[in-house]
Design an enzyme around this catalytic site. Structure first.
Site, PDB file in Angstrom:
ATOM      1  CD  GLU A   1      -5.656   6.152   0.051  1.00 14.01           C
ATOM      2  OE1 GLU A   1      -6.620   5.377   0.086  1.00 14.01           O
ATOM      3  OE2 GLU A   1      -4.694   6.029   0.823  1.00 14.01           O
ATOM      4  CD  GLU A   2      -2.354   5.262   3.101  1.00 13.32           C
ATOM      5  OE1 GLU A   2      -3.337   5.215   3.862  1.00 13.32           O
ATOM      6  OE2 GLU A   2      -1.918   4.270   2.500  1.00 13.32           O
TER       7      GLU A   2
ATOM      8  CG  ASP B   1      -4.774   1.860  -2.165  1.00 11.90           C
ATOM      9  OD1 ASP B   1      -3.610   1.651  -1.840  1.00 11.90           O
ATOM     10  OD2 ASP B   1      -5.511   2.641  -1.522  1.00 11.90           O
TER      11      ASP B   1
ATOM     12  CG  ASP C   1      -1.816   1.149   1.358  1.00 12.57           C
ATOM     13  OD1 ASP C   1      -1.877   1.953   0.404  1.00 12.57           O
ATOM     14  OD2 ASP C   1      -2.475   1.293   2.404  1.00 12.57           O
TER      15      ASP C   1
HETATM   16 ZN   LIG Z   1      -3.597   2.836   0.045  1.00 16.14          ZN
END
Ligand SMILES: [Zn+2]
Ligand SMILES: *[C@@H]1O[C@H](CO)[C@@H](O)[C@H](O)[C@H]1NC(C)=O
Ligand SMILES: *[C@@H]1O[C@H](CO)[C@@H](O)[C@H](O)[C@H]1NC(C)=O
Ligand SMILES: *[C@@H]1O[C@H](CO)[C@@H](O)[C@H](O)[C@H]1NC(C)=O
Ligand SMILES: *[C@@H]1O[C@H](CO)[C@@H](O)[C@H](O)[C@H]1NC(C)=O
Ligand SMILES: *[C@@H]1O[C@H](CO)[C@@H](O)[C@H](O)[C@H]1NC(C)=O
Ligand SMILES: *[C@@H]1O[C@H](CO)[C@@H](O)[C@H](O)[C@H]1NC(C)=O
Length: 816
Positions: A464-465, A493, A427
């Site tokens: 995004e996180e 992702d 990720d």
């Molecule tokens: Zn992610």
């Protein structure tokens, strides 16, 4: 903690080039803007010159008619690469070695949101090298970086002189162990453990074990008269979005939250069951910590200071108290959690005294944890200290564009780039590597002279996180353009953390997903010739949240798909931990990077079909049918609410083993004590709601009928397209116009389900069918307006939502 000087220089290049605040531009950047301006100014010319000519002159049959493949056509508009050739290129180009190379780059150093400009630049340069024109698009967003923290267990002890004093009985390490064979774990600039958007604070209080911290876990605690106010919660990770655990604790007057990873939630692959822990085996490394955001994601993602509009420099900023926590929180490992949980032994009720929802996955009993709820007595307290620095700082999306022939039909494909840790091999960098491989493959086609029918936009999102920030701000900025032109959004992702395919998608795309996965060979050739489709559970989940598709699907009404290979339970995936490293990936996640390659093929092929099929490969009938099944879900839920004990009991048998059912059930925001006392007066209202609901079936009959007609027409046009010879101009032009009409209907179908005022209490979420569950955050709730009204037993509101949804369905039917 993190050296600020080291990163300051990373940011300087961009600060000087940041645009001055300007009125909201309508297109992503100069390339597309210019392109579309020209296009819009010459609709007529375009119609005949672009669409008609392209569809007329391009004789490739899209699909099984390989005999066209090597013909070329003289003169202007000739098509050098047809679909069959493109498909070959997209299947043959992606390589495991290249994916491994990209993965090695991205996981070599920290790339927390807004902290690694050189990775953005590197990505842009790579895409340009592949032949895709790219830009860096930046936003100024409000986020936090860790400064300091502490977690300690304190005991009041009698001293020799009879007075008592606080003694530190345990000091949590709050760090992940260095492992010699995994170099990522010893990087000098590795990122500390912390929560995105957590509040700074220094609190000391007794601690209470709150299970998963779901809405119903807290309800059970209230019912049992466990004091929550003024206490610190310790919750296990899992099931629902972590920010919502903190949110509910805060609402109930708790003053801090500790989140830990219980190995009981790792399935069978645990140290207790005899598996060695990472790096020697697939079980969870005991010191692993899950970082992550504690934003209230189900209320609104994106920059919390600019809900609904882009965080451009100079943009007005809103207060954040309703979007992020005000009580401090820290994430910890199970190694650090054990002493705190043990301190609860003997205090307050045990989970055995509670219902069965509390008696599952107790992975630390063998370590002497009795899972008492507490609170600990007043002379056994925890000190939780958390210091975060908040700043408004630039983030960098990388946006690449391949111009298509039809300017107002656009496919967007994206993956985020930022990670909580220096590694992030799963990720998101398996996704970043896969996206690069897909783009490299399209680059090969471009080199041979290919030009797509529709424009393709590639995105490497930042932030995004913390809360899907880069993608959300971008969608908010280009909303008018996207609503007009965006046909579909493809997201990945964690693209390759193991062998289990996971898909969630809008129903319009179901058929496409089945067909693409059936064309890609599985890396597992135990049975020769088996495809990804063959080894997949074929379960397409509904759209919730938790990755960058959220703004596209739930805010802009663009049909989206989210796809990737998951670790499953064969090796524990160290989500948001230092051990989501290149070394883990190489040894346990995807040895040989073969699933990386397969996902690059899937991404390429899916994008190609969306961009190249003359008729957009959507199935409206699938959507109508799915909607009908969602209405049945609402009816089932209503049935459960009305005939409580029995149906709920049936569900609860299921729930213990099925996480999805478990957390759906445990996230219902009803107050069970209120339910049992008022249920005698509710049936008449609920009854009228039930009748009301039937209207949705009628509306859906209309939609289904039109959807079937449209799909049938689309199928015919597709066949006609292959049948009409390229030199038969009048027929080809007529066909092109007919296809254009069908495609426009497909393009706007999803948009018909937007409700401008948004959902109750969360106006950012505009889709009446899909949203993250209010108290799950990740999992998709269908018809959230109805579901939440049933939970609240607000039948009047439920009927209001039937009216809204009915009007949306009829609106969709009218559009077809
Ligand atoms: Zn992610
Ligand atoms: C896309 O089209 C626009 C307008 O025609 C043009 O300015 C731009 O250079 C094109 N981009 C590429 C990568 O061809
Ligand atoms: C940015 O990422 C690169 C590649 O992963 C890495 O080598 C570098 O150390 C990172 N820079 C910063 C400032 O963290
Ligand atoms: C936190 O507060 C306590 C008193 O409540 C104090 O003794 C301690 O020094 C504080 N910790 C930090 C890091 O400021
Ligand atoms: C609930 O707890 C409070 C103190 O926390 C106590 O005073 C009260 O008697 C308890 N009530 C019941 C029903 O246990
Ligand atoms: C590989 O495929 C075989 C046969 O279909 C299946 O039984 C096995 O579970 C698969 N292995 C993995 C790791 O997916
Ligand atoms: C639940 O409902 C009961 C009875 O109506 C009420 O006393 C209680 O405060 C409610 N609890 C919550 C958490 O809303």
């Amino acid at each position: 903690m993190k050296s600020k000087t080291a990163t300051a220089s990373e940011r300087t290049p961009l600060i000087t080039t940041l645009p001055i605040a300007s009125p909201r531009p309508r297109y992503p950047h100069a390339v597309v803007r210019r392109f579309c301006t020209i296009a819009l100014a010459s609709v007529l010319t375009w119609f005949f010159l672009s669409v008609a000519v392209s569809l007329t002159l391009f004789p490739d049959g899209h699909g099984h008619h390989g005999h066209h493949s090597h013909r070329t056509w003289p003169g202007w508009g000739r098509r050098k690469v047809d679909y069959d050739q493109l498909k070959r290129i997209l299947l043959d180009t992606p390589s495991s070695e290249k994916a491994e190379e990209w993965s090695r780059y991205y996981t070599a150093g920290p790339h927390l949101a807004g902290k690694n400009y050189s990775q953005a630049l590197w990505t842009k340069d790579l895409w340009e090298k592949f032949g895709v024109k790219s830009d860096i698009v930046s936003y100024d967003v409000y986020i936090n970086y860790p400064v300091d923290h502490r977690l300690a267990l304190l005991k009041k002890e009698k001293q020799d002189d009879g007075a008592s004093a606080w003694k530190v009985s345990f000091e949590a390490s709050l760090t992940e162990d260095v492992i010699d064979e995994d170099p990522t774990t010893s990087l000098a600039d590795r990122i500390p453990t912390f929560h995105g958007y957590s509040a700074s604070g220094n609190v000391t209080a007794p601690v209470v074990y709150v299970n998963y911290g779901t809405y119903q876990d807290f309800e059970d605690l209230i019912k049992a008269n466990v004091t929550l106010e003024g206490k610190i919660a310790i919750a296990r990770y899992g099931g629902i979005f972590r920010g919502l655990k903190v949110k509910r604790a805060q609402e109930l007057g708790m003053i801090g939250t500790i989140l830990y990873s219980d190995p009981g939630d790792d399935g069978d692959v645990t140290e207790e069951n005899g598996y060695a822990v990472y790096p020697d085996g697939p079980a969870r490394q005991p010191s692993s910590v899950q970082r992550g955001s504690t934003q209230f994601l189900s209320v609104a993602p994106g920059d919390p200071t600019t809900p609904g509009y882009p965080s451009k420099p100079g943009a007005p900023r809103q207060p954040v108290h309703s979007a992020i926590p005000s009580i401090p929180s820290v994430p910890i490992s199970y190694q650090d959690a054990i002493p705190i949980l043990r301190a609860l032994n003997g205090h307050g009720p045990k989970v055995k005294d509670f219902n069965k929802y509390w008696n599952r996955n107790m992975g630390l009993q063998y370590k002497g944890v009795h899972y008492n709820i507490g609170p600990t007595p007043d002379d056994v307290v925890v000190n939780l200290y958390n210091e975060q620095e908040y700043e408004t700082t630039p983030l960098w999306n990388v946006i690449g564009v391949i111009n298509g022939t039809i300017p107002d039909e656009v496919i967007v494909v994206g993956c985020h780039r930022d990670a909580w840790i220096a590694g992030g091999a799963g990720d998101p960098n398996s996704g970043s590597a896969v996206l690069n491989e897909a783009i490299r493959s399209f680059g090969e086609a471009l080199r041979l002279g290919w030009k797509p029918l529709r424009t393709i936009v590639f995105a490497s999102w930042d932030g995004e996180e913390y809360g899907l920030i880069g993608s959300t701000e971008w969608v908010e900025e280009y909303l008018p353009w996207l609503r007009g032109a965006n046909v579909a959004y493809v997201n990945t992702d964690t693209a390759a953390g193991g062998p289990d395919l996971f898909v969630s998608a809008a129903p319009l795309l179901d058929n496409l997903i089945y067909s693409v996965t059936a064309e890609v060979p599985s890396p597992n050739q135990t049975v020769p010739g088996q495809t990804v489709f063959d080894l997949w559970d074929k379960n397409i989940h509904t759209m919730g949240s938790g990755s960058d598709f959220t703004a596209f699907q739930d805010f802009a009404g663009i049909p989206s798909v989210h796809i990737g290979f998951d670790a499953g339970y064969k090796a524990v995936y160290h989500y948001h931990s230092n051990y989501d490293s290149f070394h883990w990936m190489e040894k346990f996640g995807d040895p040989g990077f073969v699933y990386h390659k397969a996902m690059a093929q899937i991404l390429g092929l899916m994008t190609a079909k969306l961009a190249e099929m003359p008729v957009i490969p959507f199935m409206a009938t699938d959507y109508a049918k799915a909607l009908d099944s969602y209405v049945k879900k609402v009816e089932d839920k209503l049935g459960a609410a009305l005939h409580l004990p029995q149906v709920e009991e049936d569900l609860s048998v299921l729930a213990i083993n099925d996480d999805e059912v478990y957390f759906e059930l445990r996230s219902r925001a009803h107050n069970t004590s209120a339910l049992t006392t008022t249920s005698s007066s509710s049936p008449p209202d609920a009854g009228s709601f039930k009748t009301h609901l039937r209207r949705l079936h009628h509306a859906l009959e209309k939609l289904t009928e039109r959807a079937m007609k449209l799909d049938k027409r689309a199928k015919h046009l597709e066949l006609d397209f292959e049948g009409v010879p390229w030199w038969h101009w009048p027929a080809r032009i007529k066909l092109a116009l007919a296809i254009r009409k069908v495609n426009t209907k497909y393009k706007y179908l999803e948009r018909a389900f937007l409700h401008e005022q948004g959902l109750d209490g969360r106006p950012w979420f505009k889709h009446v069918v899909f949203a993250p569950g209010l108290w799950t955050g990740y999992a998709g709730a269908v018809f959230p307006g109805l579901m939440e009204s049933i939970d609240a037993e607000d039948w009047k509101n439920a009927e209001r939502w039937v009216d809204i949804i009915e009007s949306r369905i009829l609106n969709a039917a009218k559009g077809l």
